[in-house]
Write a protein that holds these residues in place. Structure first.
Motif, PDB file in Angstrom:
ATOM      1  N   THR A 477       0.832  -1.193   0.000  1.00 51.65           N
ATOM      2  CA  THR A 477       0.000   0.000   0.000  1.00 51.65           C
ATOM      3  C   THR A 477       0.871   1.249   0.000  1.00 51.65           C
ATOM      4  O   THR A 477       1.997   1.250   0.490  1.00 51.65           O
ATOM      5  N   LEU A 478       0.314   2.326  -0.555  1.00 43.19           N
ATOM      6  CA  LEU A 478       0.976   3.630  -0.553  1.00 43.19           C
ATOM      7  C   LEU A 478       0.339   4.495   0.522  1.00 43.19           C
ATOM      8  O   LEU A 478      -0.892   4.589   0.600  1.00 43.19           O
ATOM      9  N   LYS A 479       1.155   5.151   1.325  1.00 42.00           N
ATOM     10  CA  LYS A 479       0.662   5.987   2.397  1.00 42.00           C
ATOM     11  C   LYS A 479       1.263   7.386   2.287  1.00 42.00           C
ATOM     12  O   LYS A 479       2.157   7.640   1.467  1.00 42.00           O
ATOM     13  N   VAL A 480       0.756   8.278   3.120  1.00 42.27           N
ATOM     14  CA  VAL A 480       1.314   9.615   3.214  1.00 42.27           C
ATOM     15  C   VAL A 480       2.770   9.518   3.675  1.00 42.27           C
ATOM     16  O   VAL A 480       3.085   8.794   4.620  1.00 42.27           O
ATOM     17  N   GLY A 481       3.652  10.233   3.002  1.00 43.62           N
ATOM     18  CA  GLY A 481       5.082  10.170   3.297  1.00 43.62           C
ATOM     19  C   GLY A 481       5.869   9.389   2.270  1.00 43.62           C
ATOM     20  O   GLY A 481       7.100   9.473   2.247  1.00 43.62           O
ATOM     21  N   TYR A 482       5.168   8.632   1.382  1.00 43.98           N
ATOM     22  CA  TYR A 482       5.874   7.903   0.320  1.00 43.98           C
ATOM     23  C   TYR A 482       6.548   8.912  -0.605  1.00 43.98           C
ATOM     24  O   TYR A 482       5.983   9.952  -0.955  1.00 43.98           O
ATOM     25  N   ARG A 496       7.247  13.996  -2.241  1.00 43.33           N
ATOM     26  CA  ARG A 496       6.622  13.274  -1.143  1.00 43.33           C
ATOM     27  C   ARG A 496       5.111  13.446  -1.174  1.00 43.33           C
ATOM     28  O   ARG A 496       4.599  14.526  -1.451  1.00 43.33           O
ATOM     29  N   ILE A 497       4.390  12.364  -0.907  1.00 39.76           N
ATOM     30  CA  ILE A 497       2.937  12.420  -0.815  1.00 39.76           C
ATOM     31  C   ILE A 497       2.551  13.084   0.507  1.00 39.76           C
ATOM     32  O   ILE A 497       2.888  12.594   1.586  1.00 39.76           O
ATOM     33  N   MET A 498       1.838  14.202   0.401  1.00 37.23           N
ATOM     34  CA  MET A 498       1.430  14.955   1.584  1.00 37.23           C
ATOM     35  C   MET A 498       0.038  14.563   2.059  1.00 37.23           C
ATOM     36  O   MET A 498      -0.245  14.567   3.260  1.00 37.23           O
ATOM     37  N   SER A 499      -0.846  14.236   1.122  1.00 39.55           N
ATOM     38  CA  SER A 499      -2.205  13.837   1.487  1.00 39.55           C
ATOM     39  C   SER A 499      -2.830  13.080   0.329  1.00 39.55           C
ATOM     40  O   SER A 499      -2.440  13.259  -0.839  1.00 39.55           O
ATOM     41  N   ILE A 500      -3.796  12.212   0.661  1.00 34.58           N
ATOM     42  CA  ILE A 500      -4.553  11.446  -0.316  1.00 34.58           C
ATOM     43  C   ILE A 500      -6.030  11.742  -0.058  1.00 34.58           C
ATOM     44  O   ILE A 500      -6.555  11.400   0.999  1.00 34.58           O
ATOM     45  N   GLU A 501      -6.680  12.384  -1.005  1.00 31.54           N
ATOM     46  CA  GLU A 501      -8.053  12.818  -0.795  1.00 31.54           C
ATOM     47  C   GLU A 501      -9.010  11.624  -0.744  1.00 31.54           C
ATOM     48  O   GLU A 501      -9.075  10.824  -1.684  1.00 31.54           O
ATOM     49  N   GLY A 502      -9.737  11.523   0.382  1.00 36.60           N
ATOM     50  CA  GLY A 502     -10.755  10.493   0.524  1.00 36.60           C
ATOM     51  C   GLY A 502     -10.229   9.124   0.867  1.00 36.60           C
ATOM     52  O   GLY A 502     -11.018   8.169   0.938  1.00 36.60           O
ATOM     53  N   LYS A 503      -8.924   8.956   1.037  1.00 35.69           N
ATOM     54  CA  LYS A 503      -8.354   7.640   1.314  1.00 35.69           C
ATOM     55  C   LYS A 503      -7.251   7.768   2.362  1.00 35.69           C
ATOM     56  O   LYS A 503      -6.619   8.817   2.494  1.00 35.69           O
ATOM     57  N   ILE A 532       4.619  10.707 -14.426  1.00 36.71           N
ATOM     58  CA  ILE A 532       4.807   9.258 -14.359  1.00 36.71           C
ATOM     59  C   ILE A 532       5.899   8.986 -13.330  1.00 36.71           C
ATOM     60  O   ILE A 532       6.850   9.763 -13.201  1.00 36.71           O
ATOM     61  N   PHE A 533       5.733   7.930 -12.557  1.00 36.44           N
ATOM     62  CA  PHE A 533       6.756   7.592 -11.567  1.00 36.44           C
ATOM     63  C   PHE A 533       6.895   6.081 -11.470  1.00 36.44           C
ATOM     64  O   PHE A 533       5.965   5.322 -11.741  1.00 36.44           O
ATOM     65  N   ARG A 534       8.102   5.671 -11.087  1.00 40.64           N
ATOM     66  CA  ARG A 534       8.423   4.265 -10.905  1.00 40.64           C
ATOM     67  C   ARG A 534       9.456   4.165  -9.796  1.00 40.64           C
ATOM     68  O   ARG A 534      10.468   4.867  -9.815  1.00 40.64           O
ATOM     69  N   GLU A 535       9.207   3.334  -8.834  1.00 37.38           N
ATOM     70  CA  GLU A 535      10.116   3.145  -7.706  1.00 37.38           C
ATOM     71  C   GLU A 535      10.079   1.677  -7.330  1.00 37.38           C
ATOM     72  O   GLU A 535       9.090   1.196  -6.771  1.00 37.38           O
TER      73      GLU A 535
END
Length: 584
Positions: A477-482, A496-503, A532-535
């Motif tokens: 799963t991907l979370k805030v901070g990824y 960095r992911i700061m927020s995910i709307e609705g999830k 596009i991103f790949r990690e």
């Protein structure tokens, strides 16, 4: 190949004529009066304008798309009339293909191409993708330099940029090659496609004689160079992609599927070259074509594979590739020359995609992808003009730098395909010699992802933006901070992911509005740009929906230092280093 679609039937059953576009149907052009001739010439000029200097005329076809056909005398007079029309607008006619109706009458497809000035030309950008050792560099060497390969890497030697590439036979950097076509459709690079000439033409010689230039970007096929490949696809904004598949493998292996996912994420139309058909057994070739067809037709790809066998199939591919209806498949050999004539005809007729949306007021904007120093000239930057026109001696802004600021610079000179020009319009790649209005600027101060723009654009760098993201693959799963590496045009930086709307979390197949923040420096991005991103095994695509230029970066925090110094008033944590008040 029962899974492929017979698009020969599609070519014979043309759709009704459209008022837009560069395709025109003419039942016949016989006994044309002077008044009617003037009307037809105006119509031809409009069709060429719609096709950026090119138009396809279907002679012997009614307005509803029905191929009626022409007799020999009608066909000769119609062609003569069309040639006279083309001369009125300074254009050249060349026959693209010809077919017969059931009663033996002729239907002719004619390409009308305007004669461009020596300093201007039509540019089509094509990037090459495919698994390692699939023949990408070899096919470009044969197409752009002439002659055939000897089976031991002769043709690819002129495409490589570094010594270690020649020794290993594998591309590790982005290489640019060009192929020019004259107004009559002949190749400028060489006289005989089967003879490798000792003295190759320079870029300026090719461009000055060409009405249409194909700009190839040769990318890497090995997995360890995937980051360079992703940057090349996203940064060059290609019109089309050329994907190479080795016919001798008996299937689809390696990075081919990975490259396909990148093209689908960026919505780049592509065509396939099945290479090395001269050395592949019939069983391996059939297995490769079956695997390729299955991959293109699977859910999520939804492409219609179409094997090109003759000139009629080439014209059918040209008419339908831009809309993503079909994926042409060519079977070629760089050793025997099989299928290369069809590829050249396809490249000669391939249309331009109107994929660049100019800024309001047609203001100039350039995305930079390289910088270097030229002795006696100074710092030179290069990139793709995505909007407006850049003139010599124009005042522009360069940035953003590490602080998000833009520096006023003066354009000293402009080169397009190594030819000095007074200006360059959107849709073309060019190099610009720049000089700051104050102080000096070194090439190391210019990085990929910066822009050159008109002062009226009033650009602003942003730390945070929101994008609608689709997760194509992720093991957990991907979370805030990824913190993945994002590719956005020429920008390549961790965000960095700061927020995910609705999830709270995102899993494979999820779609959500995600807020990103750049990790190192602010960047210039615009709404509607694809990312596009790949990690590792994670892959995702997205579209920027909203930018927040007024949001400041999140303050730097070192959790380990904060924990160690909790409650110590005389201790301050600065970038991970503990400094005690009163210490020497």
């Amino acid at each position: 190949m029962s899974d492929t679609v017979d698009l020969g039937a599609l070519a014979r059953a043309l759709p009704p004529e459209s008022d837009d576009g560069n395709r025109e149907y003419k039942r016949l052009l016989v006994g044309v009066s002077d008044e009617r001739f003037e009307e037809l010439t105006t119509q031809l000029k409009w069709r060429c304008h719609e096709g950026d200097g090119e138009a396809l005329y279907e002679l012997g076809v009614s307005d509803d798309g029905e191929p009626v056909g022409l007799t020999e005398s009608e066909c000769a007079e119609s062609l003569e009339t069309l040639i006279r029309m083309a001369k009125e607008i300074d254009a050249t006619c060349s026959t693209a293909c010809e077919r017969r109706t059931k009663d033996g009458k002729r239907c002719v497809t004619v390409l009308v191409r305007e004669n461009f000035e020596t300093t201007t030309h039509k540019e089509i950008r094509i990037t090459t993708l495919g698994n390692v050792d699939s023949g990408k560099s070899t096919i470009l060497g044969v197409l752009t330099r002439g002659g055939l390969d000897n089976g031991r890497g002769l043709a690819r030697g002129g495409v490589f940029r570094h010594k270690h590439e020649i020794e290993s036979g594998r591309t590790s950097s982005i290489s640019s090659q060009i192929m020019g076509f004259a107004s009559d459709g002949s190749v400028i690079n060489y006289h005989n496609p089967e003879v490798r000439e000792a003295h190759q033409l320079r870029w300026d010689q090719i461009v000055s004689a060409a009405a249409k230039v194909i700009h190839f970007s040769d990318l890497c096929g090995h997995e360890k160079y995937l980051r360079t490949t992703m940057h090349g696809v996203a940064g060059t904004l290609p019109d089309f992609a050329l994907m190479c598949v080795d016919a001798n493998r008996g299937g689809i292996i390696g990075m081919t599927k990975e490259h396909l996912s990148i093209l689908l994420g960026l919505k780049v139309p592509f065509f396939v070259l099945v290479t090395k058909v001269d050395m592949a057994s019939p069983e391996n070739l059939a297995a490769t074509l079956d695997a390729l067809t299955t991959m293109l037709k699977r859910p999520g790809t939804h492409k219609t594979p179409f094997i090109v066998r003759d000139e009629l199939d080439v014209i059918t591919s040209v008419k339908n590739i831009s809309g993503g209806i079909i994926t042409p498949i060519f079977q070629v050999s760089c050793v025997s020359g099989q299928g290369l004539d069809l590829v050249r005809k396809f490249l000669n007729h391939i249309p331009a995609r109107r994929m660049l949306k100019p800024l309001e007021g047609d203001r100039a904007l350039v995305h930079l992808d390289d910088s270097f120093t030229v002795q006696g000239i100074g710092t030179v930057v290069s990139g793709l003009v995505v909007s407006g026109k850049v003139d010599t001696h124009a005042s522009m802004l360069l940035g953003p730098d590490g602080n998000g600021e833009f520096v006023p610079v003066l354009i000293k000179s402009v080169q397009n395909k190594r030819v000095a020009v007074e200006s360059v319009a959107h849709g073309n790649t060019a190099s610009f010699a720049i000089r700051p209005k104050k102080g000096h600027i070194h090439k190391h101060e210019v990085r990929k992802g910066m822009i050159l723009c008109d002062v009226s654009v009033n650009p602003r760098a942003t730390w945070q933006f929101q994008a609608e993201v689709l997760i194509l693959a992720h093991p957990t799963t991907l979370k805030v901070g990824y913190n993945p590496i994002l590719h956005c045009v020429t920008v390549r930086q961790a965000a960095r992911i700061m927020s995910i709307e609705g999830k709270d979390v995102m899993r494979m197949g999820d779609r959500a509005l995600v807020t990103f923040e750049w990790s190192h420096r602010p960047e210039y991005v615009s709404v509607g740009t694809r990312i596009i991103f790949r990690e590792g095994r994670t892959r995702g695509i997205g579209v920027i929906r909203f930018i927040n230029p007024d949001v400041s970066p999140t303050p730097f925090r070192n959790y380990k230092t904060q924990t160690q110094n909790h409650g110590c008033d005389a201790t301050t944590a600065i970038h991970g280093t503990t400094v005690t008040a009163g210490a020497a």
